[in-house]
Enzyme design. Sequence first.
Site, mmCIF file in Angstrom:
data_model
loop_
_atom_site.group_PDB
_atom_site.id
_atom_site.type_symbol
_atom_site.label_atom_id
_atom_site.label_comp_id
_atom_site.label_asym_id
_atom_site.label_seq_id
_atom_site.Cartn_x
_atom_site.Cartn_y
_atom_site.Cartn_z
ATOM 1 N N ARG A 165 20.292 11.681 -7.301
ATOM 2 C CA ARG A 165 19.817 12.284 -6.034
ATOM 3 C C ARG A 165 19.167 13.650 -6.257
ATOM 4 O O ARG A 165 19.316 14.571 -5.448
ATOM 5 C CB ARG A 165 20.970 12.452 -5.040
ATOM 6 C CG ARG A 165 21.507 11.163 -4.483
ATOM 7 C CD ARG A 165 20.457 10.466 -3.610
ATOM 8 N NE ARG A 165 21.050 9.419 -2.806
ATOM 9 C CZ ARG A 165 21.331 8.203 -3.232
ATOM 10 N NH1 ARG A 165 21.044 7.876 -4.488
ATOM 11 N NH2 ARG A 165 21.857 7.313 -2.435
ATOM 12 N N SER A 242 23.617 8.839 3.944
ATOM 13 C CA SER A 242 24.697 9.662 3.378
ATOM 14 C C SER A 242 24.384 11.131 3.619
ATOM 15 O O SER A 242 23.308 11.596 3.250
ATOM 16 C CB SER A 242 24.806 9.455 1.869
ATOM 17 O OG SER A 242 25.022 8.115 1.569
ATOM 18 N N GLU A 339 23.449 16.177 0.869
ATOM 19 C CA GLU A 339 22.275 15.471 0.343
ATOM 20 C C GLU A 339 21.102 15.716 1.285
ATOM 21 O O GLU A 339 19.942 15.772 0.883
ATOM 22 C CB GLU A 339 22.596 13.967 0.273
ATOM 23 C CG GLU A 339 21.549 13.154 -0.444
ATOM 24 C CD GLU A 339 21.573 11.696 -0.064
ATOM 25 O OE1 GLU A 339 20.837 11.317 0.857
ATOM 26 O OE2 GLU A 339 22.328 10.944 -0.692
#
Length: 343
Positions: A165, A242, A339
């Site tokens: 990520r 998320s 995130e």
Amino acid sequence: MSIQRNVDLSCFNSFNISCSSSYYSEIYNVAGLENALDFARQRKLECIILGAGSNILFTCDYQGLVLHIKCLGIDIESADGSDKVLVKAAAGENWHQLVTYCLAGGIHGLENLALIPGTVGAAPIQNIGAYGVELEQFLHQVTVYDMQRQQVLTMNQDACEFAYRDSVFKREQRNQLVILDVTLCLSRSTETNTSYQALQQFLEQTMAVELAKVTPRQVFDAVCLIRRSKLPDPKQLGNAGSFFKNPIISRQRCQLLRSQFPNLPVYPTATTDEVKIPAGWLLEQAGWKGRKIGNVGVHQEQSLVLVNYGQGTGLELLELARAMQESVSALYGIDLEAEVRVI
Ligand code: EPU
């Protein structure tokens, strides 16, 4: 070039947060981008690049210029005599539409990444990943506009410095590079990736498919069904997937934690001395799953997903996220990193 004033951004972010931008411009090509950047420079305005707004949380009105990337186009070029295929897609293309377009054309590899919300241009920024596959595995080249040097550059896979990520676009080059298009190296072979346990189980148990014979179409169908069962559709319930990354900790630290929490799930990483812990598990154990606080809350099926029930504000969501981080830190000594990009 058209620059609009005081534009409502509620339709341009998947949390459906009501907020506005002082200046807003839709970008269709490099010339339009250069003109908009000139406009911002003359007025000393900050800029942000917006794709589909599916990984961003606005906590206040934006005082600068939003550059909404709308460049379109998909080109398919055969790479060489092999079954490899280079697919070049413009940054404003919808990611899932690219996945379905490739699958329909017998070009495989992206099936596991089906239904990820967002645009093609946003995909390399956080190295999108799901069900055992990450974008970096397919990325051949990215074309970017360097705002400082004021020129178009190409970057190969190495230059993107991908990690879980993460990429150079989120770190050193944050707010410096505008992604214009992405070239992926895909395949005509029907080989599939069914390494992710939940995907394997779903294919075998729910779809009654033999793993050795599974087709890319079946992987695509399975991923779509799993995602739809776990993740809320942003059109129905505002969310950004998320909210936190799964934390990566040392194996040593994990052993200590496991002596206290024997059921702690652990996933391997690329390095042997580190492991990944599912943040969703930590949050569920901490009692967050399905909790509703005012207009916002935590999804019923996935504790990593924060939702806006309709009238929630960015600040309410941020407050909720902070409370979740604090409780995980107090219980496990683990700091959860967002995130989602918070503005
Ligand atoms: N889990 C729980 N409770 C929860 C959620 C998860 O206990 O509420 C545990 C379970 O042990 C489960 C494990 O976490 O087996 C993994 O859950 P899941 O398969 O749903 O995946 P995840 O690690 O929570 C990541 C990505 C998702 C991606 C899925 C599938 C991150 C931050 N998230 O979630 O990506 O779809 O894997 O590969 O890495 C996104 O980035 O927006 C996103 C949705």
